[in-house]
Design an enzyme around this catalytic site. Structure first.
Site, PDB file in Angstrom:
ATOM      1  N   SER A  95       0.830  -1.208   0.000  1.00  0.00           N
ATOM      2  CA  SER A  95       0.000   0.000   0.000  1.00  0.00           C
ATOM      3  C   SER A  95       0.859   1.250   0.000  1.00  0.00           C
ATOM      4  CB  SER A  95      -0.900   0.003   1.243  1.00  0.00           C
ATOM      5  OG  SER A  95      -1.517   1.257   1.423  1.00  0.00           O
ATOM      6  N   TYR A 140      -2.710  -0.420   9.744  1.00  0.00           N
ATOM      7  CA  TYR A 140      -2.861  -0.914   8.373  1.00  0.00           C
ATOM      8  C   TYR A 140      -1.540  -0.767   7.630  1.00  0.00           C
ATOM      9  CZ  TYR A 140      -4.176  -1.139   3.469  1.00  0.00           C
ATOM     10  OH  TYR A 140      -4.226  -1.473   2.135  1.00  0.00           O
TER      11      TYR A 140
END
Length: 347
Positions: free
Chosen positions: A140, A165
């Site tokens: 990401s 995350y």
């Protein structure tokens, strides 16, 4: 015919990738636990659009279609994941399954360890037990964290994540490298930058804004609208992944161990940014939605949220050169395709 495992196939990118690969003569096996992080009906609708009778879905039961199959499994279920690898003998694995969302990680950090770290470890262990030609996994853009060195390059510092995350995705990159080193698993990590398009997740800005405008409701825009994102159309993303699959990294004896870079290795491992290389102001993005709907939105401006970043901007030259492909979908065109799909599914 090459066989590909797509984890997270009921998800946004996984669904689009499955469609593309089947249409390009791949055999696809999709895996998803169909959790309730967001509307399960949307996940089931994607699977139905792929040709599955979702009333027949049962845990650890393979539904077989025309060059595409689906199995409901959780990545934390190592025994059954390994059995799937043993039975299917995959050529390629694309690991897209993950607990997504930056803001949700503030409320439920344990789910990110379960899905994104333990789950990915089980994929790596299965690739070790039943070797594959190429493991492609989702990282990401959030791994860049505190970095303000714009545009983000794959070799920028990624040691300062802003939420669990991002930390879990950084961990995935390091885990993949260790398995490339120990077990020679060719691995490519992709740092995704704000993917959008039809069938998109309802927790993403495009869906939230569109729904609010359609329903004549207020919606929140953070940092008072002073944000930008490297929005990339999902069709361009999955085309990039398709081109990448047969291009597995190889060991590199010329890698400079005295001046190492984080995106490459002497082992069969690499990291790429995958984005549009063209950041868009959030307010311009909203204007494109308003234009597609022919309706103004009711914006409520809010301060920056914890864990968020002001802007994302990918340097993606490395991937462009590696796969000989550059995203080309115009923002207004992509937003219009999403809006048309949204109206079809929700009216």
């Amino acid at each position: 015919m090459k066989k590909v495992l797509i984890t997270g196939m009921a998800g946004f990118i996984g669904y689009h990738l499955a469609k593309l690969l089947v249409n390009n003569n791949y055999e696809v096996v999709g895996l998803d636990n169909i959790n309730d992080y967001y509307d399960q009906n949307l996940k089931l609708a994607r699977l139905e659009d792929l040709g599955f009778d979702t009333s027949k879905i049962a845990y650890n039961t393979l539904l077989v279609g025309n060059n595409i199959s689906f199995i409901k499994l959780d990545l934390t279920d190592l025994e059954n994941i390994k059995q799937l690898f043993k039975n299917q003998q995959f050529s390629y694995v694309v690991n897209l399954a993950a607990q997504a969302g930056v803001r949700y990680s503030l409320k439920n950090p344990h789910s990110y360890v379960d899905s994104n770290i333990t789950g990915f470890l089980n994929i790596l262990e299965s690739c070790r037990a039943y070797p594959v030609e190429h493991l492609v996994f989702a990282s990401s853009s959030s791994v860049y964290g505190l970095s303000e060195e714009i545009p983000f390059s794959e070799d920028n510092c990624t040691d300062h994540p802003l939420a669990m995350y991002a930390a879990s995705k950084k961990a995935n990159e390091m885990m993949a490298h260790s398995y490339a080193n120990l077990y020679n698993i060719p691995s490519t990590g992709l740092r995704f930058f704000t993917v959008y398009g039809p069938w998109g997740r309802p927790d993403m800005a495009l869906h939230i804004f569109t729904k609010a405008i359609v329903n004549d409701e207020e919606f929140e825009v953070f940092n008072n609208g002073d944000m930008s994102r490297d929005f990339t159309y999902v069709g361009d993303i999955v085309e990039s992944i398709k081109r990448l699959l047969p291009l597995a990294p190889k060991s590199n004896a010329d890698f400079n161990l005295k001046k190492p870079v984080s995106s490459k290795s002497s082992k069969p491992y690499q990291i790429f940014n995958i984005g549009n290389n063209s950041p868009v102001a959030l307010m311009d993005f909203i204007k494109a939605i308003e234009k597609a709907l022919n309706k103004k939105g009711k914006i409520v401006f809010k301060p920056m949220q914890p864990g968020d970043v002001k802007s994302t901007y990918a340097n993606v030259e490395s991937l462009f050169n590696y796969i000989n492909f550059k995203p080309s979908t115009d923002l207004e065109e992509g937003v219009k395709l999403f809006v048309n799909n949204y109206l079809k599914l929700n009216t």
